[in-house]
Design a protein around this motif. Structure first.
Motif, PDB file in Angstrom:
ATOM      1  N   GLY A  51       0.825  -1.204   0.000  1.00  0.00           N
ATOM      2  CA  GLY A  51       0.000   0.000   0.000  1.00  0.00           C
ATOM      3  C   GLY A  51       0.858   1.253   0.000  1.00  0.00           C
ATOM      4  O   GLY A  51       0.552   2.252  -0.676  1.00  0.00           O
ATOM      5  N   MET A  52       1.958   1.225   0.760  1.00  0.00           N
ATOM      6  CA  MET A  52       2.881   2.353   0.781  1.00  0.00           C
ATOM      7  C   MET A  52       3.477   2.581  -0.603  1.00  0.00           C
ATOM      8  O   MET A  52       3.572   3.716  -1.088  1.00  0.00           O
ATOM      9  N   LEU A  53       3.864   1.490  -1.275  1.00  0.00           N
ATOM     10  CA  LEU A  53       4.458   1.625  -2.602  1.00  0.00           C
ATOM     11  C   LEU A  53       3.434   2.107  -3.629  1.00  0.00           C
ATOM     12  O   LEU A  53       3.776   2.850  -4.557  1.00  0.00           O
ATOM     13  N   ASP A  54       2.185   1.719  -3.467  1.00  0.00           N
ATOM     14  CA  ASP A  54       1.132   2.251  -4.346  1.00  0.00           C
ATOM     15  C   ASP A  54       1.007   3.764  -4.156  1.00  0.00           C
ATOM     16  O   ASP A  54       0.820   4.507  -5.135  1.00  0.00           O
ATOM     17  N   ARG A  55       1.114   4.226  -2.920  1.00  0.00           N
ATOM     18  CA  ARG A  55       1.040   5.672  -2.664  1.00  0.00           C
ATOM     19  C   ARG A  55       2.281   6.388  -3.200  1.00  0.00           C
ATOM     20  O   ARG A  55       2.191   7.520  -3.699  1.00  0.00           O
ATOM     21  N   LEU A  56       3.434   5.728  -3.126  1.00  0.00           N
ATOM     22  CA  LEU A  56       4.644   6.291  -3.706  1.00  0.00           C
ATOM     23  C   LEU A  56       4.488   6.442  -5.218  1.00  0.00           C
ATOM     24  O   LEU A  56       4.874   7.469  -5.803  1.00  0.00           O
ATOM     25  N   ASP A  57       3.920   5.433  -5.847  1.00  0.00           N
ATOM     26  CA  ASP A  57       3.676   5.495  -7.287  1.00  0.00           C
ATOM     27  C   ASP A  57       2.748   6.653  -7.633  1.00  0.00           C
ATOM     28  O   ASP A  57       2.985   7.397  -8.601  1.00  0.00           O
ATOM     29  N   ALA A  58       1.707   6.842  -6.818  1.00  0.00           N
ATOM     30  CA  ALA A  58       0.779   7.952  -7.057  1.00  0.00           C
ATOM     31  C   ALA A  58       1.486   9.296  -6.920  1.00  0.00           C
ATOM     32  O   ALA A  58       1.232  10.227  -7.700  1.00  0.00           O
ATOM     33  N   LEU A  59       2.389   9.414  -5.940  1.00  0.00           N
ATOM     34  CA  LEU A  59       3.147  10.648  -5.763  1.00  0.00           C
ATOM     35  C   LEU A  59       4.008  10.934  -6.985  1.00  0.00           C
ATOM     36  O   LEU A  59       4.081  12.072  -7.466  1.00  0.00           O
ATOM     37  N   GLN A  60       4.680   9.918  -7.475  1.00  0.00           N
ATOM     38  CA  GLN A  60       5.557  10.124  -8.630  1.00  0.00           C
ATOM     39  C   GLN A  60       4.754  10.496  -9.876  1.00  0.00           C
ATOM     40  O   GLN A  60       5.169  11.354 -10.654  1.00  0.00           O
ATOM     41  N   GLN A  61       3.601   9.851 -10.048  1.00  0.00           N
ATOM     42  CA  GLN A  61       2.759  10.178 -11.186  1.00  0.00           C
ATOM     43  C   GLN A  61       2.261  11.617 -11.097  1.00  0.00           C
ATOM     44  O   GLN A  61       2.168  12.324 -12.103  1.00  0.00           O
ATOM     45  N   ARG A  62       1.972  12.056  -9.871  1.00  0.00           N
ATOM     46  CA  ARG A  62       1.399  13.392  -9.672  1.00  0.00           C
ATOM     47  C   ARG A  62       2.447  14.484  -9.840  1.00  0.00           C
ATOM     48  O   ARG A  62       2.160  15.546 -10.398  1.00  0.00           O
ATOM     49  N   THR A  63       3.655  14.241  -9.361  1.00  0.00           N
ATOM     50  CA  THR A  63       4.657  15.304  -9.323  1.00  0.00           C
ATOM     51  C   THR A  63       5.623  15.281 -10.500  1.00  0.00           C
ATOM     52  O   THR A  63       6.162  16.319 -10.881  1.00  0.00           O
TER      53      THR A  63
END
Length: 264
Positions: free
Chosen positions: A123-135
């Motif tokens: 779940g943490m890595l999914d959120r990391l992926d979302a951060l990278q996609q967003r920024t």
């Protein structure tokens, strides 16, 4: 092998004052002089980061490449502790932090994995992926270490392996891994694989006794087990020094006591 500066070498004071200490020249007994070619701006300081401060630092130190680390205190956002695991709860802070990162030149941002109370490792890595996609910025996740209530994510060898298996960038904190080693035993081959991988954005170094993240300088009398492994760091990974070299009460006195628990 060049060792670069984390502002946490001079904690408690302001970022500007910490940089002035670095500019005067600091060194570790084992690793030698601390370079200002790259400087990581850390949370362990008085005052808040804003655009005016960043512009002042870039004007004062034009040859330095700055980047933010973890969740430094940003003007207007109080003392929020933001990890990857709870990043979905702090969208405004995240947006501001990465705006500042771009202002500093977009050299990347590393942030702690966070707490099991928020999510599991995937779940943490999914959120990391979302951060990278967003920024659109290079983001590295930093592992932590075992704790009595198993609070921290990425505090086992298996979880470090999981991050690499899924292809995410990371900051490898060798002082944190000293604590992992005390609890779970040594995995030198794994550490060599992790540190030499192009996924390794940063390497963090400081000393501790394996019991707490005390951010001590290294000692020639007891070299850490990872010294030889450090030489295998990927050529693109920036090595940041996080040992406390400036006592908050006394100028340029090497200490580590009393600052335990400040995450770097």
């Amino acid at each position: 092998m060049k060792i670069h500066a984390a502002s946490a070498v001079a904690p408690v004071t302001t970022h500007k004052r910490a940089l002035s200490h670095l500019a005067e020249g600091l060194e570790d007994d084992v690793l030698g002089p601390i370079s200002m070619e790259h400087v990581q701006l850390c949370p362990q300081h008085a005052g808040y980061i804003d655009e005016e401060l960043l512009d002042q630092l870039m004007e004062l130190y034009p040859s330095t490449s700055f980047r933010l680390h973890a969740s430094p205190k940003l003007s207007g956002y109080g003392r929020a502790i933001v990890h990857v695991s709870n990043s979905d709860q702090h969208p405004a802070y995240i947006q501001e932090a990465f705006h500042y990162g771009e202002r500093l030149g977009g050299h990347g941002h590393t942030i702690h994995a966070g707490e099991r109370a928020d999510c599991d490792i995937d779940g943490m890595l999914d959120r990391l992926d979302a951060l990278q996609q967003r920024t659109g910025m290079a983001i590295g996740v930093e592992g932590l270490y075992p704790s009595p209530r198993d609070r921290w994510l990425m505090s086992t060898w298996e979880e470090h392996e999981r991050v690499a298996e899924r292809g995410f960038r990371y900051a490898l904190d060798l002082s944190h891994l000293n604590i992992v080693t005390r609890v779970h035993g040594r995995r030198d081959h794994l550490v060599r694989d992790l540190i030499s991988s192009p996924l390794c954005m940063e390497v963090h170094v400081s000393g501790n006794d394996g019991r707490a993240d005390s951010h001590k300088p290294l000692a020639t009398s007891s070299l850490p087990w990872w010294m030889d492994i450090l030489e295998d760091a990927d050529s693109q990974a920036v090595i940041f020094y996080e040992g406390i070299l400036v006592d908050p009460r006394k100028k340029k006195t090497k200490v580590g006591e009393g600052i335990a628990g400040l995450l770097g």
